[in-house]
Design a protein around this motif. Structure first.
Motif, mmCIF file in Angstrom:
data_model
loop_
_atom_site.group_PDB
_atom_site.id
_atom_site.type_symbol
_atom_site.label_atom_id
_atom_site.label_comp_id
_atom_site.label_asym_id
_atom_site.label_seq_id
_atom_site.Cartn_x
_atom_site.Cartn_y
_atom_site.Cartn_z
ATOM 1 N N ALA A 73 0.836 -1.204 0.000
ATOM 2 C CA ALA A 73 0.000 0.000 0.000
ATOM 3 C C ALA A 73 0.870 1.253 0.000
ATOM 4 C CB ALA A 73 -0.924 -0.003 1.216
ATOM 5 N N VAL A 74 1.964 1.215 0.743
ATOM 6 C CA VAL A 74 2.896 2.347 0.750
ATOM 7 C C VAL A 74 3.554 2.500 -0.614
ATOM 8 C CG1 VAL A 74 5.088 3.189 1.679
ATOM 9 C CG2 VAL A 74 3.348 2.270 3.232
ATOM 10 N N ASP A 75 3.997 1.396 -1.178
ATOM 11 C CA ASP A 75 4.701 1.443 -2.463
ATOM 12 C C ASP A 75 3.829 1.986 -3.591
ATOM 13 O OD1 ASP A 75 6.988 0.445 -1.330
ATOM 14 O OD2 ASP A 75 6.670 -1.618 -1.986
ATOM 15 N N ALA B 259 -4.408 16.733 23.571
ATOM 16 C CA ALA B 259 -4.053 17.997 22.932
ATOM 17 C C ALA B 259 -2.536 18.141 22.826
ATOM 18 C CB ALA B 259 -4.643 19.156 23.734
ATOM 19 N N LYS B 260 -1.814 17.645 23.832
ATOM 20 C CA LYS B 260 -0.353 17.747 23.828
ATOM 21 C C LYS B 260 0.245 16.995 22.645
ATOM 22 C CE LYS B 260 3.739 16.681 26.616
ATOM 23 N NZ LYS B 260 4.230 16.109 27.906
ATOM 24 N N SER B 261 -0.215 15.769 22.414
ATOM 25 C CA SER B 261 0.349 14.980 21.319
ATOM 26 C C SER B 261 -0.051 15.556 19.968
ATOM 27 C CB SER B 261 -0.098 13.517 21.422
ATOM 28 O OG SER B 261 -1.499 13.375 21.220
ATOM 29 N N ASN B 262 -1.253 16.106 19.881
ATOM 30 C CA ASN B 262 -1.695 16.706 18.626
ATOM 31 C C ASN B 262 -0.882 17.954 18.307
ATOM 32 O OD1 ASN B 262 -3.351 16.948 16.307
ATOM 33 N ND2 ASN B 262 -4.676 18.405 17.363
ATOM 34 N N ARG B 263 -0.581 18.743 19.325
ATOM 35 C CA ARG B 263 0.241 19.938 19.104
ATOM 36 C C ARG B 263 1.650 19.528 18.677
ATOM 37 N NH1 ARG B 263 -4.325 21.089 20.321
ATOM 38 N NH2 ARG B 263 -5.062 22.931 21.437
ATOM 39 N N SER B 264 2.136 18.430 19.245
ATOM 40 C CA SER B 264 3.464 17.944 18.869
ATOM 41 C C SER B 264 3.505 17.518 17.405
ATOM 42 C CB SER B 264 3.847 16.753 19.758
ATOM 43 O OG SER B 264 5.043 16.152 19.327
ATOM 44 N N LYS B 265 2.458 16.843 16.963
ATOM 45 C CA LYS B 265 2.382 16.401 15.569
ATOM 46 C C LYS B 265 2.185 17.586 14.629
ATOM 47 C CE LYS B 265 -0.602 13.881 12.366
ATOM 48 N NZ LYS B 265 -1.841 13.084 12.225
ATOM 49 N N SER B 266 1.270 18.475 14.973
ATOM 50 C CA SER B 266 0.914 19.629 14.144
ATOM 51 C C SER B 266 0.549 19.161 12.731
ATOM 52 C CB SER B 266 2.067 20.637 14.142
ATOM 53 O OG SER B 266 1.712 21.818 13.461
ATOM 54 N N ASP B 267 1.167 19.736 11.708
ATOM 55 C CA ASP B 267 0.838 19.342 10.336
ATOM 56 C C ASP B 267 1.985 18.541 9.695
ATOM 57 O OD1 ASP B 267 2.733 21.287 9.940
ATOM 58 O OD2 ASP B 267 1.403 22.701 8.925
ATOM 59 N N GLN B 268 2.791 17.890 10.544
ATOM 60 C CA GLN B 268 3.947 17.147 10.046
ATOM 61 C C GLN B 268 3.560 15.781 9.485
ATOM 62 O OE1 GLN B 268 7.630 18.047 12.758
ATOM 63 N NE2 GLN B 268 5.845 17.932 14.086
ATOM 64 N N ASP B 269 4.326 15.330 8.491
ATOM 65 C CA ASP B 269 4.092 13.997 7.944
ATOM 66 C C ASP B 269 5.038 13.003 8.613
ATOM 67 O OD1 ASP B 269 6.620 13.851 6.643
ATOM 68 O OD2 ASP B 269 5.831 14.765 4.813
ATOM 69 N N ALA C 12 10.362 12.226 0.711
ATOM 70 C CA ALA C 12 10.799 11.954 2.086
ATOM 71 C C ALA C 12 9.719 11.211 2.861
ATOM 72 C CB ALA C 12 11.156 13.264 2.784
ATOM 73 N N GLU C 13 8.496 11.619 2.673
ATOM 74 C CA GLU C 13 7.359 10.962 3.331
ATOM 75 C C GLU C 13 7.243 9.509 2.897
ATOM 76 O OE1 GLU C 13 2.464 11.285 3.009
ATOM 77 O OE2 GLU C 13 3.752 12.886 2.228
ATOM 78 N N ALA C 14 7.326 9.260 1.594
ATOM 79 C CA ALA C 14 7.227 7.900 1.075
ATOM 80 C C ALA C 14 8.347 7.027 1.616
ATOM 81 C CB ALA C 14 7.252 7.918 -0.453
ATOM 82 N N ALA C 15 9.545 7.581 1.709
ATOM 83 C CA ALA C 15 10.682 6.823 2.234
ATOM 84 C C ALA C 15 10.483 6.482 3.705
ATOM 85 C CB ALA C 15 11.969 7.618 2.039
ATOM 86 N N LEU D 55 7.602 6.227 5.302
ATOM 87 C CA LEU D 55 6.535 5.238 5.391
ATOM 88 C C LEU D 55 7.054 3.842 5.051
ATOM 89 C CD1 LEU D 55 3.644 7.231 3.667
ATOM 90 C CD2 LEU D 55 3.711 6.536 6.071
ATOM 91 N N ALA D 56 7.873 3.754 4.011
ATOM 92 C CA ALA D 56 8.423 2.463 3.594
ATOM 93 C C ALA D 56 9.323 1.880 4.678
ATOM 94 C CB ALA D 56 9.197 2.623 2.292
ATOM 95 N N GLU D 57 10.132 2.730 5.295
ATOM 96 C CA GLU D 57 11.018 2.264 6.363
ATOM 97 C C GLU D 57 10.217 1.735 7.545
ATOM 98 O OE1 GLU D 57 14.643 3.919 9.257
ATOM 99 O OE2 GLU D 57 13.770 5.212 7.715
ATOM 100 N N ALA D 58 9.176 2.468 7.929
ATOM 101 C CA ALA D 58 8.339 2.027 9.044
ATOM 102 C C ALA D 58 7.578 0.762 8.687
ATOM 103 C CB ALA D 58 7.364 3.135 9.436
ATOM 104 N N ALA D 59 7.059 0.689 7.458
ATOM 105 C CA ALA D 59 6.275 -0.471 7.033
ATOM 106 C C ALA D 59 7.104 -1.742 7.006
ATOM 107 C CB ALA D 59 5.676 -0.210 5.647
ATOM 108 N N ALA D 60 8.406 -1.605 6.813
ATOM 109 C CA ALA D 60 9.285 -2.775 6.783
ATOM 110 C C ALA D 60 9.283 -3.509 8.124
ATOM 111 C CB ALA D 60 10.706 -2.346 6.416
ATOM 112 N N GLY D 61 8.954 -2.803 9.180
ATOM 113 C CA GLY D 61 8.866 -3.430 10.503
ATOM 114 C C GLY D 61 7.462 -3.867 10.862
#
Length: 222
Positions: free
Chosen positions: A39-41, A156-166, A199-202, A204-210
């Motif tokens: 799905a990532v690929d 709210a704390k974790s959401n603020r930490s994430k913000s709009d980051q991928d 960068a996002e795709a890479a 995701l692929a690295e995380a999906a490998a685990g």
């Protein structure tokens, strides 16, 4: 626009002979299931552009089904581990109910301490294809109750930490939740036909490998 995931679904349908019994519209609405790595690929990769973005372009927390509950309230009620008390027109009573925040593994008993996060943030969606949508499509995205991964109640704390980051920039702090997070992100990107940058795709692929045993099931947004 036919996404890569839809093309895979149509190809599979043709291979099994089921395509003859279903129109492309029906095929697009059908569920598709793939291993997470696949799905990532198959996410389309494209550069991102935030030109013209404003959060106000995504009207959110509407009462889409006109039952008196806003999208925020609908998510809180759906995700409650212990159901909260509700009064009046869908007003959730303070300090009742219980929720689990996936991003940081925290249990919360006060709904006011929770944010409803867009798994794929509005700004990220804009960068990845939503800038080409009309206002109605953006509203539907911002209030997507058709997939429980699209909107999620978190601290709210974790959401603020994430913000709009991928995922190239931010992942959940709870390591046991990484596979679920990456699968959810990937599913929502496919559901709405959104792309990923390199960068996002890479990442995701690295995380999906685990996450070898994880599959992603998606119903494409109509």
């Amino acid at each position: 626009m036919i996404t890569s995931l839809l093309r895979l679904a149509l190809a599979a349908a043709m291979a099994t002979g089921t395509f003859l019994a279903a129109s492309p519209v029906q095929a697009a609405a059908a569920e598709v299931e793939l291993p997470l790595s696949e799905a990532v690929d198959t996410l389309p990769v494209a550069a991102e552009d935030r030109t013209g973005y404003s959060r106000d372009l995504f009207k959110h927390w509407v009462d889409a089904d006109r039952d008196g509950c806003s999208t925020r309230a609908e998510v809180l009620l759906e995700e409650a581990v212990v159901a909260p008390e509700v009064t009046g027109r869908c007003s959730i009573t303070r300090d009742t109910g219980e929720w689990y925040s996936l991003y940081d593994g925290v249990t919360v008993t006060n709904a006011g301490s929770l944010d409803i996060d867009h798994m794929v943030p509005l700004a990220e969606a804009w960068d990845s294809g939503a800038s080409q949508w009309d206002a109605q499509r953006r509203q539907e995205y911002a209030n997507d109750l058709g997939d429980p991964r699209a909107l999620i109640a978190v601290t709210a704390k974790s959401n603020r930490s994430k913000s709009d980051q991928d995922p190239a920039e931010w992942l959940v702090s709870d390591e046991e939740a990484v596979c679920e997070y990456v699968a959810g992100w990937t599913a929502i990107k496919h559901r709405w036909g959104l792309s990923a940058d390199e960068a996002e795709a890479a990442a995701l692929a690295e995380a999906a490998a685990g996450c070898e045993d994880v599959t992603v099931r998606v119903t494409l947004a109509s």
